[in-house]
Motif scaffolding. Structure first.
Motif, PDB file in Angstrom:
ATOM      1  N   TYR A 196       0.839  -1.185   0.000  1.00 52.10           N
ATOM      2  CA  TYR A 196       0.000   0.000   0.000  1.00 52.10           C
ATOM      3  C   TYR A 196       0.882   1.246   0.000  1.00 52.10           C
ATOM      4  N   GLU A 197       0.364   2.301  -0.602  1.00 50.79           N
ATOM      5  CA  GLU A 197       1.029   3.592  -0.560  1.00 50.79           C
ATOM      6  C   GLU A 197       0.298   4.469   0.441  1.00 50.79           C
ATOM      7  N   TYR A 198       1.064   5.255   1.176  1.00 54.09           N
ATOM      8  CA  TYR A 198       0.505   6.128   2.193  1.00 54.09           C
ATOM      9  C   TYR A 198       0.993   7.554   1.975  1.00 54.09           C
ATOM     10  N   ILE A 199       0.173   8.516   2.425  1.00 54.36           N
ATOM     11  CA  ILE A 199       0.515   9.931   2.363  1.00 54.36           C
ATOM     12  C   ILE A 199       0.423  10.496   3.773  1.00 54.36           C
ATOM     13  N   CYS A 200       1.411  11.303   4.126  1.00 53.39           N
ATOM     14  CA  CYS A 200       1.407  11.966   5.426  1.00 53.39           C
ATOM     15  C   CYS A 200       0.889  13.389   5.239  1.00 53.39           C
ATOM     16  N   PRO A 201      -0.223  13.759   5.877  1.00 54.81           N
ATOM     17  CA  PRO A 201      -0.751  15.114   5.727  1.00 54.81           C
ATOM     18  C   PRO A 201       0.112  16.176   6.408  1.00 54.81           C
ATOM     19  N   SER A 202       0.960  15.760   7.326  1.00 49.26           N
ATOM     20  CA  SER A 202       1.798  16.698   8.059  1.00 49.26           C
ATOM     21  C   SER A 202       2.974  17.203   7.221  1.00 49.26           C
ATOM     22  N   CYS A 203       3.700  16.286   6.568  1.00 48.47           N
ATOM     23  CA  CYS A 203       4.896  16.682   5.794  1.00 48.47           C
ATOM     24  C   CYS A 203       4.753  16.426   4.298  1.00 48.47           C
ATOM     25  N   ASN A 204       3.578  15.966   3.850  1.00 51.09           N
ATOM     26  CA  ASN A 204       3.326  15.600   2.444  1.00 51.09           C
ATOM     27  C   ASN A 204       4.230  14.473   1.956  1.00 51.09           C
ATOM     28  N   GLY A 205       4.772  13.707   2.878  1.00 50.30           N
ATOM     29  CA  GLY A 205       5.611  12.574   2.508  1.00 50.30           C
ATOM     30  C   GLY A 205       4.778  11.428   1.960  1.00 50.30           C
ATOM     31  N   GLN A 206       5.365  10.663   1.064  1.00 51.09           N
ATOM     32  CA  GLN A 206       4.721   9.471   0.512  1.00 51.09           C
ATOM     33  C   GLN A 206       5.634   8.289   0.766  1.00 51.09           C
ATOM     34  N   PHE A 207       5.055   7.168   1.134  1.00 55.26           N
ATOM     35  CA  PHE A 207       5.845   5.971   1.360  1.00 55.26           C
ATOM     36  C   PHE A 207       4.995   4.738   1.087  1.00 55.26           C
ATOM     37  N   GLN A 208       5.665   3.601   0.948  1.00 59.51           N
ATOM     38  CA  GLN A 208       4.994   2.337   0.678  1.00 59.51           C
ATOM     39  C   GLN A 208       5.232   1.384   1.848  1.00 59.51           C
ATOM     40  N   LYS A 209       4.281   0.504   2.038  1.00 58.14           N
ATOM     41  CA  LYS A 209       4.388  -0.462   3.140  1.00 58.14           C
ATOM     42  C   LYS A 209       3.810  -1.799   2.683  1.00 58.14           C
ATOM     43  N   LEU A 210       4.561  -2.864   2.874  1.00 60.47           N
ATOM     44  CA  LEU A 210       4.080  -4.225   2.610  1.00 60.47           C
ATOM     45  C   LEU A 210       3.224  -4.638   3.800  1.00 60.47           C
ATOM     46  N   VAL A 211       1.968  -4.982   3.533  1.00 65.08           N
ATOM     47  CA  VAL A 211       1.005  -5.217   4.603  1.00 65.08           C
ATOM     48  C   VAL A 211       0.449  -6.637   4.499  1.00 65.08           C
ATOM     49  N   ARG A 212       0.339  -7.289   5.651  1.00 64.46           N
ATOM     50  CA  ARG A 212      -0.331  -8.590   5.683  1.00 64.46           C
ATOM     51  C   ARG A 212      -1.813  -8.340   5.837  1.00 64.46           C
ATOM     52  N   GLY A 213      -2.592  -8.906   4.958  1.00 58.78           N
ATOM     53  CA  GLY A 213      -4.033  -8.695   5.016  1.00 58.78           C
ATOM     54  C   GLY A 213      -4.412  -7.382   4.349  1.00 58.78           C
ATOM     55  N   PHE A 214      -5.586  -6.879   4.733  1.00 57.19           N
ATOM     56  CA  PHE A 214      -6.093  -5.685   4.079  1.00 57.19           C
ATOM     57  C   PHE A 214      -6.222  -4.483   5.004  1.00 57.19           C
ATOM     58  N   SER A 215      -5.932  -4.651   6.273  1.00 59.65           N
ATOM     59  CA  SER A 215      -6.030  -3.524   7.200  1.00 59.65           C
ATOM     60  C   SER A 215      -4.635  -2.973   7.474  1.00 59.65           C
ATOM     61  N   ASP A 216      -4.597  -1.696   7.849  1.00 56.40           N
ATOM     62  CA  ASP A 216      -3.324  -1.051   8.131  1.00 56.40           C
ATOM     63  C   ASP A 216      -2.675  -1.687   9.354  1.00 56.40           C
ATOM     64  N   PRO A 217      -1.357  -1.835   9.355  1.00 53.27           N
ATOM     65  CA  PRO A 217      -0.680  -2.455  10.500  1.00 53.27           C
ATOM     66  C   PRO A 217      -0.682  -1.509  11.711  1.00 53.27           C
ATOM     67  N   PRO A 218      -0.644  -2.065  12.895  1.00 53.63           N
ATOM     68  CA  PRO A 218      -0.589  -1.210  14.093  1.00 53.63           C
ATOM     69  C   PRO A 218       0.747  -0.469  14.150  1.00 53.63           C
ATOM     70  N   GLY A 219       0.704   0.753  14.650  1.00 58.87           N
ATOM     71  CA  GLY A 219       1.930   1.533  14.799  1.00 58.87           C
ATOM     72  C   GLY A 219       2.443   2.134  13.508  1.00 58.87           C
ATOM     73  N   LEU A 220       1.590   2.220  12.493  1.00 58.91           N
ATOM     74  CA  LEU A 220       2.002   2.783  11.210  1.00 58.91           C
ATOM     75  C   LEU A 220       2.273   4.277  11.369  1.00 58.91           C
ATOM     76  N   ALA A 221       3.461   4.713  10.946  1.00 59.57           N
ATOM     77  CA  ALA A 221       3.834   6.126  11.077  1.00 59.57           C
ATOM     78  C   ALA A 221       4.671   6.540   9.875  1.00 59.57           C
ATOM     79  N   CYS A 222       4.660   7.825   9.603  1.00 60.60           N
ATOM     80  CA  CYS A 222       5.453   8.383   8.503  1.00 60.60           C
ATOM     81  C   CYS A 222       6.930   8.233   8.837  1.00 60.60           C
ATOM     82  N   PRO A 223       7.724   7.646   7.928  1.00 57.77           N
ATOM     83  CA  PRO A 223       9.153   7.483   8.215  1.00 57.77           C
ATOM     84  C   PRO A 223       9.910   8.818   8.217  1.00 57.77           C
TER      85      PRO A 223
END
Length: 128
Positions: free
Chosen positions: A4-31
């Motif tokens: 999944y690709e994610y966007i951080c509204p605070s710094c406009n950063g974009q990053f990708q994360k390999l996720v098990r299943g379809f829900s966001d992993p716990p503790g997901l944060a902008c790197p």
């Protein structure tokens, strides 16, 4: 496991994360900034088309919307879209060729042509 690709509204950063299943992993944060209020972005994807589908899509009148025949830049944008649709059939150097043709059109010179002041005398092909 989707990526999944994610966007951080605070710094406009974009990053990708390999996720098990379809829900966001716990503790997901902008790197970049550490913000935990990131949101999932809609990713681009590609679809395979048959040759008939590609040809049919090239004939679609919407491909010509916004095309200004008197503007070389508009023609170049259209030609690059055409090259992407044609894929390998257009050749690897399609975009380079389009850029070169645009540059020649905007400068008023053809390939290999020198400026008027530097050319000794024009070739007489007997056409004029």
């Amino acid at each position: 496991m989707p990526i999944y690709e994610y966007i951080c509204p605070s710094c406009n950063g974009q990053f990708q994360k390999l996720v098990r299943g379809f829900s966001d992993p716990p503790g997901l944060a902008c790197p970049r900034c550490g913000n935990t209020e990131v949101r999932r972005a809609i990713s681009r994807f590609a679809t395979l088309k048959s040759e008939d589908d590609r040809i049919e899509s090239l004939a679609d009148p919407s491909n010509f919307m916004g095309l200004d025949e008197s503007d070389p830049r508009s023609i170049a944008r259209w030609a690059k879209r055409l090259g992407k649709e044609l894929g390998e059939d257009a050749g690897e150097d399609w975009d380079e060729m389009v850029d070169q043709m645009l540059e020649e059109e905007l400068s008023g010179k053809k390939e290999g042509e020198e400026s008027e002041s530097s050319s000794a005398k024009p070739d007489d092909l007997g056409w004029a």
